[in-house]
Write a protein that holds these residues in place. Structure first.
Motif, mmCIF file in Angstrom:
data_model
loop_
_atom_site.group_PDB
_atom_site.id
_atom_site.type_symbol
_atom_site.label_atom_id
_atom_site.label_comp_id
_atom_site.label_asym_id
_atom_site.label_seq_id
_atom_site.Cartn_x
_atom_site.Cartn_y
_atom_site.Cartn_z
ATOM 1 N N PHE A 162 0.826 -1.203 0.000
ATOM 2 C CA PHE A 162 0.000 0.000 0.000
ATOM 3 C C PHE A 162 0.863 1.256 0.000
ATOM 4 O O PHE A 162 0.516 2.259 -0.621
ATOM 5 N N SER A 163 1.984 1.224 0.676
ATOM 6 C CA SER A 163 2.843 2.411 0.804
ATOM 7 C C SER A 163 3.469 2.852 -0.523
ATOM 8 O O SER A 163 3.919 3.976 -0.641
ATOM 9 N N TYR B 117 14.006 -0.930 0.251
ATOM 10 C CA TYR B 117 15.124 0.006 0.399
ATOM 11 C C TYR B 117 14.613 1.395 0.778
ATOM 12 O O TYR B 117 15.129 2.036 1.693
ATOM 13 N N SER B 118 13.589 1.863 0.071
ATOM 14 C CA SER B 118 13.031 3.183 0.326
ATOM 15 C C SER B 118 12.423 3.282 1.723
ATOM 16 O O SER B 118 12.596 4.285 2.413
ATOM 17 N N ALA C 147 11.583 5.791 5.948
ATOM 18 C CA ALA C 147 10.504 5.517 6.901
ATOM 19 C C ALA C 147 10.781 4.238 7.689
ATOM 20 O O ALA C 147 9.971 3.332 7.742
ATOM 21 N N ALA C 148 11.929 4.182 8.325
ATOM 22 C CA ALA C 148 12.335 2.982 9.058
ATOM 23 C C ALA C 148 11.396 2.680 10.219
ATOM 24 O O ALA C 148 10.746 3.569 10.753
ATOM 25 N N ILE D 115 5.489 6.611 6.079
ATOM 26 C CA ILE D 115 5.566 5.319 5.398
ATOM 27 C C ILE D 115 5.121 5.397 3.934
ATOM 28 O O ILE D 115 5.593 4.660 3.095
ATOM 29 N N PHE D 116 4.248 6.330 3.613
ATOM 30 C CA PHE D 116 3.662 6.374 2.278
ATOM 31 C C PHE D 116 4.516 7.204 1.317
ATOM 32 O O PHE D 116 4.941 8.305 1.647
ATOM 33 N N ARG D 117 4.703 6.671 0.145
ATOM 34 C CA ARG D 117 5.399 7.391 -0.916
ATOM 35 C C ARG D 117 4.486 8.509 -1.419
ATOM 36 O O ARG D 117 3.273 8.366 -1.434
ATOM 37 N N GLY D 118 5.063 9.611 -1.841
ATOM 38 C CA GLY D 118 4.278 10.721 -2.366
ATOM 39 C C GLY D 118 3.543 10.341 -3.638
ATOM 40 O O GLY D 118 3.913 9.397 -4.330
ATOM 41 N N THR D 119 2.503 11.096 -3.954
ATOM 42 C CA THR D 119 1.716 10.832 -5.158
ATOM 43 C C THR D 119 1.101 12.121 -5.669
ATOM 44 O O THR D 119 0.875 13.051 -4.904
ATOM 45 N N LEU D 120 0.829 12.144 -6.961
ATOM 46 C CA LEU D 120 0.085 13.245 -7.575
ATOM 47 C C LEU D 120 -1.313 12.796 -7.986
ATOM 48 O O LEU D 120 -2.093 13.605 -8.475
ATOM 49 N N ARG D 121 -1.619 11.518 -7.781
ATOM 50 C CA ARG D 121 -2.937 10.991 -8.135
ATOM 51 C C ARG D 121 -3.924 11.281 -7.007
ATOM 52 O O ARG D 121 -3.693 10.909 -5.854
ATOM 53 N N TYR D 122 -5.012 11.913 -7.359
ATOM 54 C CA TYR D 122 -6.017 12.311 -6.375
ATOM 55 C C TYR D 122 -6.535 11.115 -5.587
ATOM 56 O O TYR D 122 -6.573 11.153 -4.346
#
Length: 126
Positions: free
Chosen positions: A4-5, A10-11, A16-17, A55-62
């Motif tokens: 989900f993240s 690695y990332s 977000a360890a 924990i969550f990766r950034g996004t541009l999707r609404y």
């Protein structure tokens, strides 16, 4: 949660360890507070008045953005309304089965095959 993240292992480890495993949620919180000098943890507690979910990766999707906010809300509701023992026993399937009033999140979970129910059709981006 890793899927989900939208992060790689690695990332996650870099940005977000996790604080590691402890025997109780209170012990985890105490450990997190002691490690407060490092903001690159799954939950950043460095700031005095805020908690940052990293924990969550950034996004541009609404829909991804709204789904992530709805998931954080569900996580917070669970933390507030369940006992430590109930949270320890809670599986992912049980957690998502209890999600209500989060239509974007449920739709997103189905798209990513992280939901416990029927799949939905998804239009691919071209």
């Amino acid at each position: 949660m890793l899927k989900f993240s939208r992060r790689t292992e690695y990332s996650i480890n870099r940005w977000a360890a996790r604080y590691g495993y402890e025997s109780s949620p209170k012990a985890i919180l105490d450990k997190a507070k002691k490690a407060s000098s490092n903001r690159y943890t799954a939950l950043n507690l460095c700031n005095r008045n805020t908690i940052e979910f990293r924990i969550f990766r950034g996004t541009l999707r609404y829909n991804t953005f709204i789904s992530t906010l709805e998931l954080v809300n569900c996580i917070c509701d669970t933390a507030i309304n369940y006992t430590e023992d109930e949270i320890k026993k809670l599986s992912w399937s049980e957690f998502v089965a209890r999600i209500e009033d989060a239509p974007e999140l449920i739709n997103y979970l189905k798209e990513k095959k992280l939901y416990i129910n029927d799949e939905i059709d998804v239009e691919e981006d071209v």
